[in-house]
Design a protein around this motif. Structure first.
Motif, PDB file in Angstrom:
ATOM      1  N   ASN A 416       0.862  -1.177   0.000  1.00 56.28           N
ATOM      2  CA  ASN A 416       0.000   0.000   0.000  1.00 56.28           C
ATOM      3  C   ASN A 416       0.898   1.226   0.000  1.00 56.28           C
ATOM      4  OD1 ASN A 416      -1.616   2.217   0.795  1.00 56.28           O
ATOM      5  ND2 ASN A 416      -3.055   0.869   1.843  1.00 56.28           N
ATOM      6  N   GLU A 573      -1.280   9.086   2.998  1.00 56.66           N
ATOM      7  CA  GLU A 573      -2.699   9.059   3.338  1.00 56.66           C
ATOM      8  C   GLU A 573      -3.197  10.464   3.646  1.00 56.66           C
ATOM      9  OE1 GLU A 573      -2.575   6.353   6.589  1.00 56.66           O
ATOM     10  OE2 GLU A 573      -2.750   4.555   5.336  1.00 56.66           O
ATOM     11  N   TYR A 576      -3.930  12.369   0.450  1.00 54.07           N
ATOM     12  CA  TYR A 576      -5.192  12.022  -0.213  1.00 54.07           C
ATOM     13  C   TYR A 576      -6.378  12.693   0.463  1.00 54.07           C
ATOM     14  CZ  TYR A 576      -3.035   8.556  -3.270  1.00 54.07           C
ATOM     15  OH  TYR A 576      -2.288   7.940  -4.246  1.00 54.07           O
ATOM     16  N   TRP A 616      -5.394   3.538  -3.454  1.00 54.09           N
ATOM     17  CA  TRP A 616      -5.902   4.864  -3.107  1.00 54.09           C
ATOM     18  C   TRP A 616      -6.134   5.711  -4.348  1.00 54.09           C
ATOM     19  CZ3 TRP A 616      -6.234   7.491   1.870  1.00 54.09           C
ATOM     20  CH2 TRP A 616      -6.118   6.630   2.958  1.00 54.09           C
TER      21      TRP A 616
END
Length: 687
Positions: A416, A573, A576, A616
């Motif tokens: 990820n 993260e 995003y 993502w």
């Protein structure tokens, strides 16, 4: 549509019984779940004493399982809800190895002692396996049908007490009879552990077909394979599973067949592996083989031959292992040993692979797409998958980056990229993450050049492109070489599309280079999500000076940034979430001069290419585009085509289809790698 019923049995080592969980999924995809308070007890010792009496064995096992009334209610509800459709009944067993040896296939329909569930009309029964640290099972694309046949017939078999002689040639002939019409069959000359691993690592085989003697020693399966000189080699089955787990091209299906003795050749004899093959099944599943069919206990040659032949005939027609298993079981239902074949599956839907095609109405979808492209009514939304041949997928980048920096991230998070980048953001300075990424990509490119040989496009890359920390020049040069060699290069095909606006989440300018090679003048903009940037900053010039986009002068809009502008990259993260916040806040502030961009995302049809559903990039982009013009606009006006790469997507394709349709009514998925899709797109529309 099939009804899914899952019975989960989880071993409680303190209480010596099984806790229960039940899940029922209907056509609407909604789950009904229950966790009964009362556990059930399965008495293995008692069942072992009943192995010679199939009826009594089945009756006692059924009594033990259905001792919890809620299990029976769930089963009856599943059957009643399905009507004439199928019931996919999965037994999810999480317990010691001795419980995997039980004949779960003998379970009877409640109240009907002569009706085994596994061969009841529309019921597809399988043993579903999973584990917290097991490798993920991707949704696989169809490949050439190949089978590897392994028959272990040691030359000194007489030295092993109680084992019948193996008719090597006859076993191979039986395997060929079952497989040849559908598969290209390769036969392993020496059934040694080293040769098995060598062949599996060298080529992709859809089917691994194994015939070998075996036995259990303290619940551990042992297989009698061969040494290099042809004599017997007793192998711990865990070693075979470890070898399978280590190879990159794991089989889709393993068929584990018991050896047939000379007495069995008349059809009356029986063979037994003492449960070794059934014990090996869960271990191969844990190693990453999606489906394993094993023969448990005693089985006659007639039953085995009939079962295997019908199974592969059905599997060829529809690659759903549970369905093929149901067909093959039905064919041997009248045999006393019908229960012997067992299916261990890692596939919730049972589907082993997917053809590279749109999921519904493929020809109509291609026709519609061709017409819309001809009229400039499609907005290509290009993902990072188009550059996989140079950089690798985002999952691969994440895995290598985490390994390089020895990041203490759980194994399932190492693929990820957002999570890997987030780790660096938290442990280092936040604004350094894009710099670390650029340096890492450059080091990867340097290593690639050092090991390149033959016609690899990295061979002889100029040293001047490999100095410094900006990998963009080297990436663009490799991309130029790849396009020059391959007329169906994904970027070449994309650049040939009749589109005035391209949207991309890729980091590179490979698309702009491909557009220029085709005589088009691309104008580049980068979405202003970061800090105090505004729409006026995105193009490096006044927006009022921008002409409207057309096919010869298309706009290329980078939504998640470019390597040449590190601050613009969306990596972590946190990035995003910040991007989504900015997207929602700035969408209504879009300058009038960029009105065509709004139309491209909310009015024209969209074609997503080069994405992985669980990453993502796709999830955030998909949510952002949904909200851009309002949900109602999307539902009413758009046809959406989505090419997703199945090799790295672990979500079930049927679930992916439902997920996308819940947001966009008119959606169609093409399951394939990016190169395959772009080549077919080129062939279909004649670019």
């Amino acid at each position: 549509m099939a009804i899914d019923l899952e019975l989960g049995l989880v071993w409680d080592s303190d209480q010596k019984n099984f806790e229960i969980n039940l899940r029922l999924s209907g056509p609407d995809g909604l789950d009904q779940m229950d966790f009964p308070r009362h556990a059930i007890t399965i008495d293995v010792d008692e069942l072992r004493t009943l192995t010679g009496d199939e009826q009594e064995y089945a009756a006692r096992l059924s009594e033990m399982v259905f001792a919890e009334p809620l299990i029976e209610r769930y089963y009856r509800k599943a059957v009643d809800s399905a009507g004439t459709d199928s019931v996919h009944f999965r037994l999810h067993l999480n317990g010691p190895a001795r419980f995997h040896e039980l004949r779960w296939e003998s379970l009877r329909t409640p109240g009907k002692p002569d009706m085994p569930i596994a061969v009841t009309g529309n019921v597809m029964f399988s043993r579903y396996l999973s584990g917290e640290n097991w490798p993920l099972i991707p949704s696989r694309q169809y490949r050439e049908r190949r089978a590897l046949v392994i028959v272990a017939a040691p030359s000194n078999l007489d030295e092993f007490e109680g084992l019948a002689e193996v008719e090597h040639d006859a076993e191979i002939a039986r395997a060929r009879t079952a497989l040849t019409d559908y598969y290209r069959v390769d036969v392993l000359e020496r059934a040694s552990l080293a040769e098995i691993a060598k062949y599996l690592d060298k080529d992709y085989y859809e089917v691994l077909y194994v015939v070998a003697h075996g036995w259990l020693t303290e619940d551990v399966p042992r297989l009698l394979l061969e040494k290099a000189d042809g004599t017997g080699d007793v192998v711990d089955a865990r070693r075979l599973a470890e070898r399978v787990q280590a190879v990159g091209n794991k089989p889709t299906l393993a068929m584990l067949a018991s050896c047939q003795s000379a007495a069995a050749s008349e059809g009356n004899g029986v063979t037994s592996d003492s449960g070794a093959l059934a014990g090996l099944g869960p271990r191969l599943a844990e190693a990453g083989v999606p489906a394993v069919v094993a023969m448990q206990g005693d089985i006659t040659m007639v039953t085995a031959q009939t079962f295997v032949s019908v199974f592969f005939d059905a599997f060829r027609t529809e690659p759903v292992v549970d369905w093929a298993m149901a067909k093959a079981r039905a064919a041997v239902r009248q045999r006393r040993d019908w229960w012997a074949p067992v299916l261990f599956s890692r596939l919730r839907s049972g589907r082993a692979y997917h053809l590279p095609a749109f999921t519904t109405k493929a020809d109509d979808t291609w026709d519609d797409l061709s017409r819309l492209l001809a009229r400039g009514r499609v907005t290509p939304v290009l993902g990072p998958g188009l550059a996989d041949g140079i950089l690798g997928s985002r999952s691969e980048i994440a895995r290598r980056w985490a390994l390089r920096r020895q990041m203490p991230i759980a194994w399932h998070g190492r693929t990820n990229l957002a999570q890997v980048a987030q780790y660096l953001r938290v442990t280092k300075k936040p604004n350094m993450v894009p710099i670390y990424l650029s340096e890492f990509l450059m080091s990867e490119l340097v290593e690639r050049v050092e090991t390149a040989a033959g016609d690899d496009p990295f061979v002889g890359l100029p040293q001047r492109l490999l100095t410094g920390s900006d990998p963009s020049p080297a990436i663009r040069e490799v991309g130029r070489r790849m396009r020059a060699r391959n007329p169906a290069d994904p970027y070449t095909v994309a650049a040939s599309l009749n589109a005035p606006i391209f949207v991309t989440t890729g980091w590179t300018d490979l698309l702009q280079d491909a557009l220029e090679e085709q005589g088009k003048e691309a104008r580049t903009m980068c979405y202003p999500w970061y800090r105090s940037s505004t729409w006026e900053d995105i193009a490096g010039q006044r927006l009022d000076d921008w002409p409207d986009p057309d096919v010869d002068k298309p706009w290329v809009c980078h939504l998640f940034g470019r390597l040449e502008d590190p601050d613009s990259l969306v990596l972590t993260e946190d990035d995003y979430f910040a991007w989504l916040t900015a997207w929602i806040g700035k969408r209504n502030l879009l300058p009038e001069s960029l009105g065509e961009l709004s139309k491209a995302l909310s009015v024209r049809s969209l074609l997503f290419v080069g994405y992985q559903l669980r990453e993502w990039d796709f999830q955030v982009l998909f949510q952002g585009i949904q909200s851009f013009g309002g949900q109602g606009v999307l539902d009413d006006t758009l046809n959406v085509g989505v090419q997703l790469m199945p090799e790295v997507d672990v979500i079930e394709p049927e679930a992916a289809q439902r997920y996308l349709e819940s947001a966009l009514k008119q959606v169609n998925i093409f399951w394939s790698d990016t190169k395959t899709f772009m080549k077919e797109l080129q062939d279909r529309i004649g670019t």
